[in-house]
Design a protein around this motif. Structure first.
Motif, PDB file in Angstrom:
ATOM      1  N   ARG A 115       0.862  -1.174   0.000  1.00 47.25           N
ATOM      2  CA  ARG A 115       0.000   0.000   0.000  1.00 47.25           C
ATOM      3  C   ARG A 115       0.902   1.229   0.000  1.00 47.25           C
ATOM      4  O   ARG A 115       2.140   1.116   0.113  1.00 47.25           O
ATOM      5  N   PHE A 116       0.317   2.412  -0.128  1.00 50.44           N
ATOM      6  CA  PHE A 116       1.093   3.642  -0.020  1.00 50.44           C
ATOM      7  C   PHE A 116       1.324   3.962   1.454  1.00 50.44           C
ATOM      8  O   PHE A 116       0.458   3.732   2.303  1.00 50.44           O
ATOM      9  N   ARG A 117       2.492   4.502   1.766  1.00 48.10           N
ATOM     10  CA  ARG A 117       2.774   4.912   3.140  1.00 48.10           C
ATOM     11  C   ARG A 117       1.859   6.059   3.555  1.00 48.10           C
ATOM     12  O   ARG A 117       1.392   6.114   4.698  1.00 48.10           O
ATOM     13  N   GLU A 118       1.628   6.989   2.636  1.00 44.36           N
ATOM     14  CA  GLU A 118       0.671   8.071   2.870  1.00 44.36           C
ATOM     15  C   GLU A 118      -0.487   7.872   1.907  1.00 44.36           C
ATOM     16  O   GLU A 118      -0.323   7.982   0.696  1.00 44.36           O
ATOM     17  N   ALA A 119      -1.637   7.552   2.439  1.00 41.96           N
ATOM     18  CA  ALA A 119      -2.779   7.214   1.594  1.00 41.96           C
ATOM     19  C   ALA A 119      -3.194   8.408   0.750  1.00 41.96           C
ATOM     20  O   ALA A 119      -3.291   9.534   1.257  1.00 41.96           O
ATOM     21  N   PRO A 120      -3.443   8.202  -0.552  1.00 39.42           N
ATOM     22  CA  PRO A 120      -3.957   9.285  -1.389  1.00 39.42           C
ATOM     23  C   PRO A 120      -5.402   9.594  -0.998  1.00 39.42           C
ATOM     24  O   PRO A 120      -6.039   8.833  -0.260  1.00 39.42           O
ATOM     25  N   PRO A 121      -5.964  10.694  -1.491  1.00 45.23           N
ATOM     26  CA  PRO A 121      -7.341  11.039  -1.116  1.00 45.23           C
ATOM     27  C   PRO A 121      -8.375  10.051  -1.639  1.00 45.23           C
ATOM     28  O   PRO A 121      -9.428   9.863  -1.022  1.00 45.23           O
ATOM     29  N   THR A 122      -8.099   9.421  -2.789  1.00 48.94           N
ATOM     30  CA  THR A 122      -8.961   8.385  -3.350  1.00 48.94           C
ATOM     31  C   THR A 122      -8.054   7.281  -3.886  1.00 48.94           C
ATOM     32  O   THR A 122      -6.821   7.437  -3.905  1.00 48.94           O
ATOM     33  N   PHE A 123      -8.676   6.178  -4.341  1.00 50.57           N
ATOM     34  CA  PHE A 123      -7.883   5.113  -4.937  1.00 50.57           C
ATOM     35  C   PHE A 123      -8.635   4.580  -6.144  1.00 50.57           C
ATOM     36  O   PHE A 123      -9.764   4.090  -6.033  1.00 50.57           O
ATOM     37  N   ASP A 124      -8.005   4.705  -7.335  1.00 46.73           N
ATOM     38  CA  ASP A 124      -8.620   4.213  -8.562  1.00 46.73           C
ATOM     39  C   ASP A 124      -7.523   3.627  -9.454  1.00 46.73           C
ATOM     40  O   ASP A 124      -6.434   3.296  -8.976  1.00 46.73           O
ATOM     41  N   GLU A 125      -7.822   3.501 -10.747  1.00 54.18           N
ATOM     42  CA  GLU A 125      -6.867   2.883 -11.675  1.00 54.18           C
ATOM     43  C   GLU A 125      -5.515   3.572 -11.653  1.00 54.18           C
ATOM     44  O   GLU A 125      -4.464   2.912 -11.733  1.00 54.18           O
ATOM     45  N   ARG A 126      -5.490   4.889 -11.566  1.00 53.07           N
ATOM     46  CA  ARG A 126      -4.229   5.629 -11.569  1.00 53.07           C
ATOM     47  C   ARG A 126      -3.346   5.208 -10.399  1.00 53.07           C
ATOM     48  O   ARG A 126      -2.136   5.018 -10.539  1.00 53.07           O
ATOM     49  N   HIS A 127      -3.961   5.061  -9.242  1.00 53.57           N
ATOM     50  CA  HIS A 127      -3.192   4.739  -8.045  1.00 53.57           C
ATOM     51  C   HIS A 127      -2.731   3.280  -8.063  1.00 53.57           C
ATOM     52  O   HIS A 127      -1.630   2.972  -7.598  1.00 53.57           O
ATOM     53  N   MET A 128      -3.569   2.389  -8.618  1.00 56.29           N
ATOM     54  CA  MET A 128      -3.140   0.999  -8.739  1.00 56.29           C
ATOM     55  C   MET A 128      -1.916   0.895  -9.643  1.00 56.29           C
ATOM     56  O   MET A 128      -0.968   0.157  -9.347  1.00 56.29           O
ATOM     57  N   ILE A 129      -1.904   1.619 -10.766  1.00 53.68           N
ATOM     58  CA  ILE A 129      -0.738   1.615 -11.654  1.00 53.68           C
ATOM     59  C   ILE A 129       0.501   2.094 -10.897  1.00 53.68           C
ATOM     60  O   ILE A 129       1.581   1.507 -10.997  1.00 53.68           O
ATOM     61  N   ALA A 130       0.336   3.169 -10.127  1.00 47.56           N
ATOM     62  CA  ALA A 130       1.468   3.731  -9.392  1.00 47.56           C
ATOM     63  C   ALA A 130       1.985   2.788  -8.313  1.00 47.56           C
ATOM     64  O   ALA A 130       3.164   2.830  -7.954  1.00 47.56           O
ATOM     65  N   LEU A 131       1.111   1.910  -7.797  1.00 47.47           N
ATOM     66  CA  LEU A 131       1.497   1.014  -6.706  1.00 47.47           C
ATOM     67  C   LEU A 131       1.987  -0.344  -7.196  1.00 47.47           C
ATOM     68  O   LEU A 131       2.890  -0.945  -6.613  1.00 47.47           O
ATOM     69  N   ALA A 132       1.398  -0.839  -8.286  1.00 42.34           N
ATOM     70  CA  ALA A 132       1.573  -2.248  -8.675  1.00 42.34           C
ATOM     71  C   ALA A 132       3.004  -2.623  -9.038  1.00 42.34           C
ATOM     72  O   ALA A 132       3.387  -3.787  -8.938  1.00 42.34           O
ATOM     73  N   ASP A 133       3.803  -1.655  -9.461  1.00 37.74           N
ATOM     74  CA  ASP A 133       5.174  -1.937  -9.904  1.00 37.74           C
ATOM     75  C   ASP A 133       6.195  -1.809  -8.783  1.00 37.74           C
ATOM     76  O   ASP A 133       7.395  -1.839  -9.019  1.00 37.74           O
ATOM     77  N   SER A 134       5.729  -1.674  -7.554  1.00 33.34           N
ATOM     78  CA  SER A 134       6.648  -1.283  -6.477  1.00 33.34           C
ATOM     79  C   SER A 134       7.620  -2.383  -6.051  1.00 33.34           C
ATOM     80  O   SER A 134       8.732  -2.085  -5.614  1.00 33.34           O
ATOM     81  N   TRP A 135       7.258  -3.663  -6.186  1.00 32.16           N
ATOM     82  CA  TRP A 135       8.120  -4.725  -5.665  1.00 32.16           C
ATOM     83  C   TRP A 135       9.416  -4.841  -6.460  1.00 32.16           C
ATOM     84  O   TRP A 135       9.423  -4.680  -7.675  1.00 32.16           O
ATOM     85  N   PRO A 136      10.519  -5.137  -5.802  1.00 24.86           N
ATOM     86  CA  PRO A 136      11.787  -5.323  -6.516  1.00 24.86           C
ATOM     87  C   PRO A 136      11.679  -6.516  -7.472  1.00 24.86           C
ATOM     88  O   PRO A 136      10.884  -7.433  -7.233  1.00 24.86           O
ATOM     89  N   PRO A 137      12.469  -6.522  -8.551  1.00 30.92           N
ATOM     90  CA  PRO A 137      12.495  -7.717  -9.399  1.00 30.92           C
ATOM     91  C   PRO A 137      12.751  -8.961  -8.555  1.00 30.92           C
ATOM     92  O   PRO A 137      13.709  -9.018  -7.781  1.00 30.92           O
ATOM     93  N   ALA A 138      11.887  -9.957  -8.701  1.00 30.49           N
ATOM     94  CA  ALA A 138      11.935 -11.117  -7.805  1.00 30.49           C
ATOM     95  C   ALA A 138      13.281 -11.837  -7.840  1.00 30.49           C
ATOM     96  O   ALA A 138      13.705 -12.422  -6.834  1.00 30.49           O
ATOM     97  N   VAL A 139      13.970 -11.799  -8.983  1.00 32.88           N
ATOM     98  CA  VAL A 139      15.236 -12.536  -9.090  1.00 32.88           C
ATOM     99  C   VAL A 139      16.378 -11.851  -8.345  1.00 32.88           C
ATOM    100  O   VAL A 139      17.422 -12.477  -8.113  1.00 32.88           O
ATOM    101  N   LEU A 140      16.217 -10.597  -7.952  1.00 31.34           N
ATOM    102  CA  LEU A 140      17.303  -9.915  -7.245  1.00 31.34           C
ATOM    103  C   LEU A 140      17.597 -10.547  -5.887  1.00 31.34           C
ATOM    104  O   LEU A 140      18.673 -10.327  -5.318  1.00 31.34           O
ATOM    105  N   GLN A 141      16.660 -11.339  -5.362  1.00 30.52           N
ATOM    106  CA  GLN A 141      16.924 -12.026  -4.102  1.00 30.52           C
ATOM    107  C   GLN A 141      17.971 -13.119  -4.266  1.00 30.52           C
ATOM    108  O   GLN A 141      18.550 -13.587  -3.286  1.00 30.52           O
ATOM    109  N   MET A 142      18.260 -13.519  -5.522  1.00 33.09           N
ATOM    110  CA  MET A 142      19.169 -14.633  -5.773  1.00 33.09           C
ATOM    111  C   MET A 142      20.633 -14.216  -5.798  1.00 33.09           C
ATOM    112  O   MET A 142      21.522 -15.074  -5.790  1.00 33.09           O
ATOM    113  N   VAL A 143      20.903 -12.918  -5.851  1.00 28.07           N
ATOM    114  CA  VAL A 143      22.287 -12.448  -5.851  1.00 28.07           C
ATOM    115  C   VAL A 143      22.665 -12.029  -4.431  1.00 28.07           C
ATOM    116  O   VAL A 143      21.801 -11.730  -3.604  1.00 28.07           O
TER     117      VAL A 143
END
Length: 262
Positions: A168-196
């Motif tokens: 989730r966002f650390r500071e919640a936006p005033p609303t949550f819609d498609e724009r905010h999901m796009i901004a949030l969905a890419d947040s996780w590090p590339p999963a393979v970076l845990q292997m190095v």
């Protein structure tokens, strides 16, 4: 500017990319995609606006803090499907190309429920979030909160290549819609970076986000996330992720081609 102010500004055709959203030498990809989408969303004049079904982002060059041109074009607006294109430019050079497909609901006898089931996860607040450490973790970690339930931390030398958890966002936006999901969905590090086991950079080359259900929610909602690595070779990894509302509804599918440096 905060996130909502940047999204509102992008709707005018000129985005302001605020500092503090960096990921290495580039701006965090979720923010880039969200700003481009906000510019296109403003061009849709139908009421009601058809739901976003798919967004594909090609990261052409690093996006720097500052002004960016958001050149959004509705390619075709049909009775059900609408297609749009966004070219984001800085200093007259393309930095991102985005294709979006919208689709109004239509009658159909075909109905297949999601085959991906939300994993059983500990309650979000029982898991410590990824820390934000200035100069050590990506700058945008100060804006998003990720709580890892299974898988390894980046650069931990793990033998796994998957992750599950909450976001989730650390500071919640005033609303949550498609724009905010796009901004949030890419947040996780590339999963393979845990292997190095040493500092290694990774960045998205392409990203497709498919929305399969309504993402409107309370702004402080914790979203469940699960990502697996389909294949990784020659410095590129291909990942496949799912996002669920906490009520168990699958809402999004996220697919990426990631460049791994080192």
């Amino acid at each position: 500017m905060d996130l909502q102010e940047m999204l509102d500004q992008a709707a005018t055709g000129t985005a302001h990319v605020e500092g503090g959203w960096g990921q290495g030498r580039a701006t965090y990809g979720g923010l880039v995609g969200a700003l481009a989408y906000a510019g296109l969303r403003a061009q849709l004049t139908t009421d009601p606006r058809p739901p976003l079904r798919s967004l594909t982002v090609n990261f052409v060059a690093p996006v720097a803090p500052g002004e960016a041109e958001v050149d959004a074009t509705v390619l075709r607006a049909g009775s059900s499907a609408t297609q749009g294109l966004v070219l984001m430019r800085q200093e007259d050079k393309p930095v991102a190309a985005v294709l979006a497909a919208f689709g109004a609901a239509r009658e159909s006898a075909i109905r297949v429920g999601p085959t991906a089931v939300m994993p059983t996860l500990p309650e979000p607040m029982t898991i410590d979030p990824f820390p934000y450490l200035a100069g050590m973790t990506p700058d945008f970690f100060q804006h998003v909160e990720m709580r890892l339930a299974d898988g390894g931390f980046p650069m931990s030398g793990a033998t796994t290549s998957h992750m599950t958890g909450w976001m989730r966002f650390r500071e919640a936006p005033p609303t949550f819609d498609e724009r905010h999901m796009i901004a949030l969905a890419d947040s996780w590090p590339p999963a393979v970076l845990q292997m190095v086991s040493k500092p290694t950079n990774g960045s998205s080359l392409t990203w497709t986000l498919e929305l399969v259900d309504d993402v409107s929610a309370e702004p402080d909602t914790h979203w469940a996330y699960s990502v697996t690595t389909d294949a990784a070779t020659d410095g590129y990894a291909h990942t496949d992720a799912r996002i669920w509302h906490p009520d168990g509804r699958l809402v999004a599918i996220s697919r990426q081609t990631v460049s791994i440096f080192g």
